[in-house]
Design an enzyme around this catalytic site. Structure first.
Site, PDB file in Angstrom:
ATOM      1  CD  GLU A 221      -3.072  -0.977   0.369  1.00 34.86           C
ATOM      2  OE1 GLU A 221      -3.298   0.147  -0.113  1.00 34.86           O
ATOM      3  OE2 GLU A 221      -3.760  -1.975   0.105  1.00 34.86           O
ATOM      4  CB  CYS A 255      -1.443   7.456   1.536  1.00 33.40           C
ATOM      5  SG  CYS A 255      -2.996   6.711   2.032  1.00 33.40           S
TER       6      CYS A 255
HETATM    7  P1  NAD Z   1       8.186   4.698   5.004  1.00 31.32           P
HETATM    8  O1  NAD Z   1       8.177   3.885   3.763  1.00 31.32           O
HETATM    9  O2  NAD Z   1       9.341   5.586   5.250  1.00 31.32           O
HETATM   10  O3  NAD Z   1       8.049   3.781   6.302  1.00 31.32           O
HETATM   11  C1  NAD Z   1       7.059   2.774   6.436  1.00 31.32           C
HETATM   12  C2  NAD Z   1       7.578   1.674   7.348  1.00 31.32           C
HETATM   13  O4  NAD Z   1       8.746   1.100   6.770  1.00 31.32           O
HETATM   14  C3  NAD Z   1       7.959   2.139   8.739  1.00 31.32           C
HETATM   15  O5  NAD Z   1       7.460   1.211   9.672  1.00 31.32           O
HETATM   16  C4  NAD Z   1       9.469   2.166   8.715  1.00 31.32           C
HETATM   17  O6  NAD Z   1      10.041   1.819   9.956  1.00 31.32           O
HETATM   18  C5  NAD Z   1       9.832   1.120   7.686  1.00 31.32           C
HETATM   19  N1  NAD Z   1      11.041   1.485   6.932  1.00 31.32           N
HETATM   20  C6  NAD Z   1      11.485   2.730   6.620  1.00 31.32           C
HETATM   21  N2  NAD Z   1      12.625   2.669   5.919  1.00 31.32           N
HETATM   22  C7  NAD Z   1      12.918   1.352   5.766  1.00 31.32           C
HETATM   23  C8  NAD Z   1      13.971   0.634   5.124  1.00 31.32           C
HETATM   24  N3  NAD Z   1      14.962   1.261   4.501  1.00 31.32           N
HETATM   25  N4  NAD Z   1      13.950  -0.713   5.175  1.00 31.32           N
HETATM   26  C9  NAD Z   1      12.952  -1.368   5.806  1.00 31.32           C
HETATM   27  N5  NAD Z   1      11.943  -0.729   6.446  1.00 31.32           N
HETATM   28  C10 NAD Z   1      11.912   0.597   6.423  1.00 31.32           C
HETATM   29  O7  NAD Z   1       6.819   5.513   4.951  1.00 31.32           O
HETATM   30  P2  NAD Z   1       6.329   6.605   5.972  1.00 31.32           P
HETATM   31  O8  NAD Z   1       7.177   7.814   5.815  1.00 31.32           O
HETATM   32  O9  NAD Z   1       6.143   6.028   7.313  1.00 31.32           O
HETATM   33  O10 NAD Z   1       4.857   6.908   5.401  1.00 31.32           O
HETATM   34  C11 NAD Z   1       4.628   7.806   4.354  1.00 31.32           C
HETATM   35  C12 NAD Z   1       4.452   7.099   3.034  1.00 31.32           C
HETATM   36  O11 NAD Z   1       3.504   6.066   3.165  1.00 31.32           O
HETATM   37  C13 NAD Z   1       3.910   8.018   1.955  1.00 31.32           C
HETATM   38  O12 NAD Z   1       4.558   7.732   0.741  1.00 31.32           O
HETATM   39  C14 NAD Z   1       2.437   7.634   1.871  1.00 31.32           C
HETATM   40  O13 NAD Z   1       1.837   7.919   0.633  1.00 31.32           O
HETATM   41  C15 NAD Z   1       2.494   6.181   2.161  1.00 31.32           C
HETATM   42  N6  NAD Z   1       1.227   5.707   2.705  1.00 31.32           N
HETATM   43  C16 NAD Z   1       0.462   4.888   1.950  1.00 31.32           C
HETATM   44  C17 NAD Z   1      -0.775   4.479   2.442  1.00 31.32           C
HETATM   45  C18 NAD Z   1      -1.673   3.580   1.660  1.00 31.32           C
HETATM   46  O14 NAD Z   1      -2.619   3.077   2.237  1.00 31.32           O
HETATM   47  N7  NAD Z   1      -1.420   3.339   0.401  1.00 31.32           N
HETATM   48  C19 NAD Z   1      -1.202   4.906   3.691  1.00 31.32           C
HETATM   49  C20 NAD Z   1      -0.365   5.737   4.418  1.00 31.32           C
HETATM   50  C21 NAD Z   1       0.850   6.134   3.923  1.00 31.32           C
END
Ligand code: NAD
Length: 467
Positions: A221, A255
């Protein structure tokens, strides 16, 4: 409740042990009976209800969410999803009969939903409570165990989720593993049966790559830039209200928030007047001081967003409060479409506004870019609606509204292309966390001998049946 210190990383051994525990529990068959699933979902429902105040305080501490936002976008949506699931679970769990072909006369075909096993659910920080637990509802309903990995950027909510899950579930069924990138990397090295990830596109690629080593199925997602289009026939007053709500809820950190706006040049001035009027109505003349208005999650995202203010002419808002990480709802006319604010997912309260002459220009602009997670079109013209819906691929969206498609359990929610893989909510959550095992049950009453090697006229009969 004050923000707590950072979340500690876990060791590889710790993580491996947690997964092993769940593997054993799942193999014991405990999670599969209907009564177990209902009991687990009911416990979750009761825990959310009982701890409503604590959840609201955690979201206030992490994101300055107002009580109304916390209830509607995090608590209420989960309660509704659980009620919806409980009402329909018996039906979803039943094997589904399918027709059989003439060549299979006498047999019965059906599909049996079975849980994958031990699942990993990774959540982002923007709706840190809801986005962690909504997939869990599907995982439990489908009969899986789950390890939850909340975002380390919203530590108060992360701790609260860990505490609540510990109170209601044994760790071999549902366990929260708190941590950041390092912990997630260790988790991604474990033999999970399913990975459900919500987060950014770049991290989504890391998740898929890690999952591919063991061919673990994934739901991703993700995010991206979701367009919002207002044509000259739209109800401008209503559109302004619905767009301001979609864009500035959670200070734009949604998002599926409208990322940028295309408004028809004939109504541009009038629409911007309506939009600024409604922003003031929602958040007052001084949004930086307004309790209904959220903050940016941390310094890094605050600085990132602040640099976008130089990418165009600010026509409304634009003030920032660095100490409290707040940015006013801001309307910006971008210098051109190559600036960062028009290339990167904004994920904040800055709204680039562009005008258009013909809807085909807008369609071309959108299809030239990665497929968006959401698209919002405001129009009263059926042909424009059909043209946009037929020409543009996007995860989901609304005609004449924003965000609301995510809030109904009857509509599957998910992205397409770079905005994600798979979907969930309602029955599609159950389907996501289930493998549908295809079974053919043959009759013993008779047996067609023509299918066996060297049968008399075998091929002739087969040709007739299979033509
Ligand atoms: P992110 O991808 O930075 O982090 C998400 C999760 O991944 C966190 O739990 C984090 O600890 C982990 N993570 C971060 N970097 C990582 C890595 N290098 N390796 C492994 N795990 C890692 O996202 P965010 O900043 O928390 O959220 C914002 C993003 O999420 C935006 O792009 C938004 O559009 C998207 N989002 C999508 C939805 C949806 O339902 N499609 C909902 C909410 C947010």
């Amino acid at each position: 409740m004050k923000p707590v210190d950072g979340i500690e990383e876990k060791t590889n051994e710790y993580v491996a042990e947690r997964v092993e525990l769940q593997k054993a529990f799942f193999r014991g068959g405990h999670t599969k009976p209907y009564a177990f699933r209902v009991d687990a979902l009911t416990k979750l429902y009761d825990a959310i209800k009982k701890n409503e105040n604590e959840i609201i305080s955690a979201l206030k501490a992490d994101l300055n969410k107002s009580e109304t936002e916390a209830y509607t976008t995090e608590i209420g949506i989960l309660l509704e999803e659980i009620r919806f699931t409980l009402k329909r679970l018996t039906k979803w769990m039943k094997p589904q009969k399918v027709k059989t072909a003439l060549t299979h006369f006498g047999s019965k075909g059906y599909q049996v939903p079975e849980p994958y096993g031990v699942t990993l659910i990774i959540a982002p920080w923007n709706y840190p409570f809801q986005l962690q637990l909504a997939p869990l509802i599907g995982a439990i309903a489908a009969g899986n165990t789950a390890i939850l990995k909340p975002s380390e950027l919203t530590p108060v909510t992360s701790r609260l989720i860990a505490k609540l899950m510990k109170e209601i579930y044994p760790p071999d069924f549902v366990e929260v593993v708190e941590g950041g990138v390092q912990t997630t990397e260790y988790l991604l090295d474990q033999p999970f049966d399913y990975i459900f990830f919500t987060g950014s596109v770049p991290v989504g690629k890391i998740i898929m790559q890690a999952a591919s080593k063991r061919l673990i199925p994934v739901t991703l997602e993700l995010g991206g830039k979701s367009p919002c289009i207002v044509d000259e026939t739209a109800d401008l007053e209503l559109a302004a209200k619905r767009i301001a709500f979609g864009k500035f809820t959670n200070a734009g950190q949604t998002c599926i928030a409208p990322d940028y706006l295309f408004v028809h040049k004939a109504v541009r001035e009038q629409f911007l007047t309506e939009l600024t009027k409604v922003i003031k109505e929602f958040y007052s003349d001084n949004p930086l001081q307004n309790e209904q208005y959220g903050k940016i999650v941390n310094e890094r995202h605050f600085s990132r967003l602040s640099t976008y203010l130089a990418d165009g002419e600010v026509v409304f808002g634009g003030k920032v409060d660095g100490e409290n990480h707040k940015i006013e709802p801001t309307l910006l006319i971008p210098h051109h479409t190559d600036v960062d604010v028009m290339k990167e997912e904004i994920f904040g309260p800055i709204f680039p506004v562009m005008e258009f002459d013909s809807i085909d220009e807008v369609i071309q602009f959108v299809v030239d870019r990665p497929k968006p997670l959401a698209l919002y079109l405001f129009t009263k013209t059926k042909e424009v609606e059909e043209n946009v819906l037929n020409s543009v691929s996007f995860g989901g969206g609304c005609v004449n509204d924003t965000l609301m498609h995510i809030a109904t359990p009857f509509l599957p929610f998910g992205g397409v292309g770079e905005s994600g893989i798979g979907s969930y909510h309602g029955e599609s959550s159950f389907m996501t966390f289930s493998h549908y095992k295809s079974v053919l049950k043959q009759t013993n009453q008779f047996d067609f001998s023509f299918k066996y090697p060297n049968a008399k006229n075998g091929l002739k009969i087969i040709r007739r049946l299979m033509k």
